[in-house]
Design an enzyme around this catalytic site. Structure first.
Site, mmCIF file in Angstrom:
data_model
loop_
_atom_site.group_PDB
_atom_site.id
_atom_site.type_symbol
_atom_site.label_atom_id
_atom_site.label_comp_id
_atom_site.label_asym_id
_atom_site.label_seq_id
_atom_site.Cartn_x
_atom_site.Cartn_y
_atom_site.Cartn_z
ATOM 1 N N VAL B 49 42.270 39.799 40.964
ATOM 2 C CA VAL B 49 41.967 38.834 39.895
ATOM 3 C C VAL B 49 41.718 39.541 38.564
ATOM 4 C CG1 VAL B 49 40.944 37.241 41.588
ATOM 5 C CG2 VAL B 49 39.477 38.575 40.129
ATOM 6 N N ASP B 50 42.025 38.804 37.478
ATOM 7 C CA ASP B 50 41.765 39.319 36.129
ATOM 8 C C ASP B 50 40.568 38.622 35.494
ATOM 9 O OD1 ASP B 50 45.285 39.009 35.652
ATOM 10 O OD2 ASP B 50 44.166 40.799 36.271
ATOM 11 N N THR B 51 40.283 37.421 35.980
ATOM 12 C CA THR B 51 39.244 36.605 35.340
ATOM 13 C C THR B 51 38.313 36.009 36.381
ATOM 14 O OG1 THR B 51 40.814 35.951 33.624
ATOM 15 C CG2 THR B 51 38.837 34.601 33.823
ATOM 16 N N ASN B 83 37.947 39.620 32.659
ATOM 17 C CA ASN B 83 37.392 38.570 31.805
ATOM 18 C C ASN B 83 36.330 37.788 32.548
ATOM 19 O OD1 ASN B 83 39.313 38.929 29.638
ATOM 20 N ND2 ASN B 83 40.814 38.033 31.037
ATOM 21 N N ARG B 271 45.293 34.428 39.543
ATOM 22 C CA ARG B 271 44.638 35.677 39.147
ATOM 23 C C ARG B 271 43.204 35.400 38.689
ATOM 24 N NH1 ARG B 271 46.669 40.429 40.446
ATOM 25 N NH2 ARG B 271 45.400 41.272 38.744
#
Lengths: 365, 334
Positions: B49-51, B83, B271
């Site tokens: 994951v990015d967020t 994030n 993500r």
């Protein structure tokens, strides 16, 4: 020409949802007429419009289509076939504090013919005694014993299940409920006084509640506030076995004759929202009051005619109970609402007001 | 006696939603039961994951009290290049007021545009649906909703000051309401009273085309650190009871807010990871939107609530508290 109303279709709606019943409610209810009593008649909760459209026949493909209501043309024939008339009050007998035209003469005529008269109202703000006074003020000869308000129904229900006298009842509602509970010998808390209580949501604050509250009764409450909602919610969620009882779930009510006002359905809705439980409904369209008075007076349902102005409480109450139904147009329901394709509740008959009984032929609607 | 032990079950009760909610069947080899977050599973989650989307009540704070270890965990997540965004159903405050709350709790790195409150969601709903500026909005809720409406250019009525008003019911006395109200927004309102219910009811029932919008329908929440209190679900259900209508729900589990989040990050929801304490709002929101989901047990849901047979909403992972992320980040994965 009297039609026998098929109750099967009404009951199929009633039993469509099981979520409105408390588990074991059948076992709890030890009321005398219970042999063959359908627990589904408590489904006041399930009667509520699941999709908020007018009530639908759940198995419409299986049950006979409801027949269209007929205008009452031969009042005498109806009167002769009936032993007991059950009247709703708001919109049938009075509107706000004003008597509807022709009511005293109509009631006198029916009594002279030997008919039993009973008054069943979902309005829980007054006790039977207080309603008796209202009838008296309006010049009507009605005995307190003939009046069944949903405030009385709540107390009568608790009596019928032998609610323990050492348990308390928390009330979200008005004077009428408190008076009836007191008369029935139950201890209560809450009521209008709790309308003055404020809470402050701050760190370290804990709202206490009495652990011996065994039932929360919710009805129409003009002094509704967050304190009461939280108190009732805590009792229902945390006191083991605590009952959640609703006097009624009417969406709107005619507090004044000029307009509609948010009704008991609003307060009950709030508690359903916070507890995620459905209540046991004692008022119309639940048949509790019908069963109670049929038992009390020893009358057959087929000999009863329910007269009311509201389809989803009065008429459904009559249909659920298996008696004849007569809609009057002197209250909240108009002819166009009755005849609308969205409406699925068809009374046996309709007429403009109860004084139409006085004319051999019904007045033109 | 009636057994009420299942009264706390989440996800069991029908939730009336007008926005589509659906449970995605995960295309993973097996439909697994929720996994307790471990150093191994954590690494695989973190890398995918990015967020991170965090709920607030019961995850970041409880009432006005910050949950232990949250501050360090958020800093750590950011330092790893991820994030962080906050999605809360609590509509009492506006985004700006929430940023102030974060700051007062020592989390001054959180900015207003990282916060997506249901008060903001309600105003955005009206904006994206071109609600006419000459119509008014009646609010049963807190200051937060009124402020967001104002920022979006709408005229709000009601709100906290109607908590002081009392209805009069005498013959020949009419309860008036503004006929130009085109929407009623209902959210958490600890100052709920009969006046507001009646005003809102008349608007919805009598003003043609009047919208009935709910910020959210949470049954209860931790408004204070020591116990749960009735949530917006209570006020919304009161209005459903009197109007006989279902509302448009803009908060979780409705995915309305997800559009704004996707726009902000220009990324795929797969993500993203939704971290929350409530199955029927946070986790369902994450699932509906196609995110990974992580349940924490510091709020309204206990482990037994999660694992009990009647529960149908299963997050991908669960852990005791947000600060477990810090512990797991540093421990060697096996």
């Amino acid at each position: 020409m009297l039609m026998s109303r098929s109750v099967a279709s009404a009951v199929s709606q009633v039993s469509s949802s099981t979520s409105s019943l408390l588990p074991n409610s059948k076992q709890l209810f030890s009321f005398k007429t219970l042999s063959g009593y359908r627990s589904s008649s408590f489904c006041g909760g399930s009667i509520r419009k699941v999709n908020h459209k007018p009530l639908q026949m759940t198995s419409s493909s299986m049950t006979p289509r409801a027949m269209a209501s007929k205008q009452l043309e031969n009042a005498d024939q109806l009167i002769d076939s009936i032993e007991t008339f059950i009247f709703d009050c708001d919109g049938v007998i009075w509107k706000g504090d004003k008597l509807i035209e022709g009511v005293p003469e109509t009631l006198d005529m029916l009594r002279a013919k030997g008919k039993r008269l009973v008054f069943v109202t979902n309005n829980s703000t007054k006790s039977r005694k207080q309603y008796g006074k209202k009838f008296e003020t309006l010049g009507l000869n009605v005995n307190e014993e003939e009046i069944f308000a949903s405030s009385f129904a709540a107390a009568a229900y608790l009596q019928s299940i032998n609610f323990p006298k050492d348990k308390k009842v928390y009330v979200i509602g008005e004077e009428g409920i408190l008076k009836e509970l007191e008369l029935a010998g139950f201890q209560y808390l809450g009521g209008p006084d709790d309308g003055k209580k404020q809470i402050e949501l701050k760190p370290g604050f804990l709202m206490e509640h009495e652990h011996d509250v065994g039932a929360v009764v919710v009805g129409f409450d003009r002094y509704f506030n967050y304190y009461k909602i939280q108190y009732g919610t805590l009792c229902i969620r945390e006191n083991p076995g605590c009952l959640f009882i609703a006097t009624n779930r009417d969406a709107v009510t005619h507090l004044t004759d000029a307009q509609e006002w948010a009704g008991g359905g609003s307060m009950v809705g709030a508690l359903v929202g916070s507890t995620q439980r459905e209540p046991l409904v004692v008022g119309k369209p639940s048949t509790f009051m019908m069963d109670y008075l049929a038992d009390k007076f020893g009358i057959q349902k087929s000999q009863i005619c329910m007269v009311g102005d509201r389809l989803d409480t009065d008429i459904l109450f009559g249909q659920n109970g298996g008696c004849k139904t007569l809609l009057v147009l002197s209250g909240v329901t108009s002819i166009s609402m009755l005849e609308s394709p969205d409406n699925k509740i068809q009374p046996d008959f309709y007429t403009s007001k109860i004084s139409d009984f006085l004319s051999p032929k019904a007045a033109t609607v | 006696m009636i057994d009420l032990s299942n009264s706390r079950i989440l996800g069991k009760k029908k939730k009336k939603k007008t926005t589509t909610t659906y449970h995605f069947t995960r295309l993973s080899p097996t439909l697994m039961a929720p996994q307790l977050l471990s150093s191994r599973t954590f690494k695989s989650l973190f890398d995918s994951v990015d967020t991170f989307l965090f709920d607030c009540d019961g995850v970041i704070w409880k009432g006005e009290t910050l949950i232990d270890g949250v501050s360090q965990t958020l800093d750590l997540i950011r330092s790893k290049g991820k994030n962080v965004v906050f999605v809360t159903n609590n509509s009492v405050k506006s985004r700006r007021q929430y940023a102030e709350k974060f700051r007062s709790l020592g989390l001054s790195s959180v900015t207003q545009d990282e916060i997506f409150s249901s008060s903001f969601a309600a105003a955005m709903y009206l904006k994206v649906n071109n609600f006419p500026k000459d119509k008014k909005v009646y609010v049963i809720g807190g200051e937060g909703v009124l402020e967001e409406l104002q920022i979006a250019g709408f005229t709000g009525l009601g709100g906290p000051e109607d908590g002081e008003k009392k209805a009069q019911w005498k013959s020949n006395c009419l309860f008036e309401h503004d006929k130009s109200v085109g929407a009623v927004v209902v959210g958490l309102d600890p100052n709920i009273n009969y006046y507001k219910l009646q005003y809102g009811t008349l608007c919805v029932r009598e003003n043609p085309g009047c919208l009935f919008i709910a910020t959210n329908r949470d049954a209860v929440g931790h408004m204070t650190d020591l116990q749960e209190w009735p949530g917006a679900g209570c006020m919304v259900a009161a209005m459903c009871g009197s109007t006989e209508r279902e509302p448009i729900v803009v908060g979780k589990p409705s995915t309305f807010m997800m559009d704004f989040l996707l726009q902000k990050f220009g990324t795929d929801s797969s993500r993203m990871c939704m971290v929350g304490d409530r199955l029927d709002t946070d986790i369902l929101f994450g699932q509906n939107a196609g995110c990974k989901t992580l349940l924490v047990l510091t709020g309204v849901t206990s482990e037994s609530d999660l694992l009990e047979k009647g529960n149908k909403i299963e997050p991908d992972y669960y852990t005791r508290t947000v600060s477990d992320i810090t512990k797991l980040m540093d421990s060697p994965s096996k």
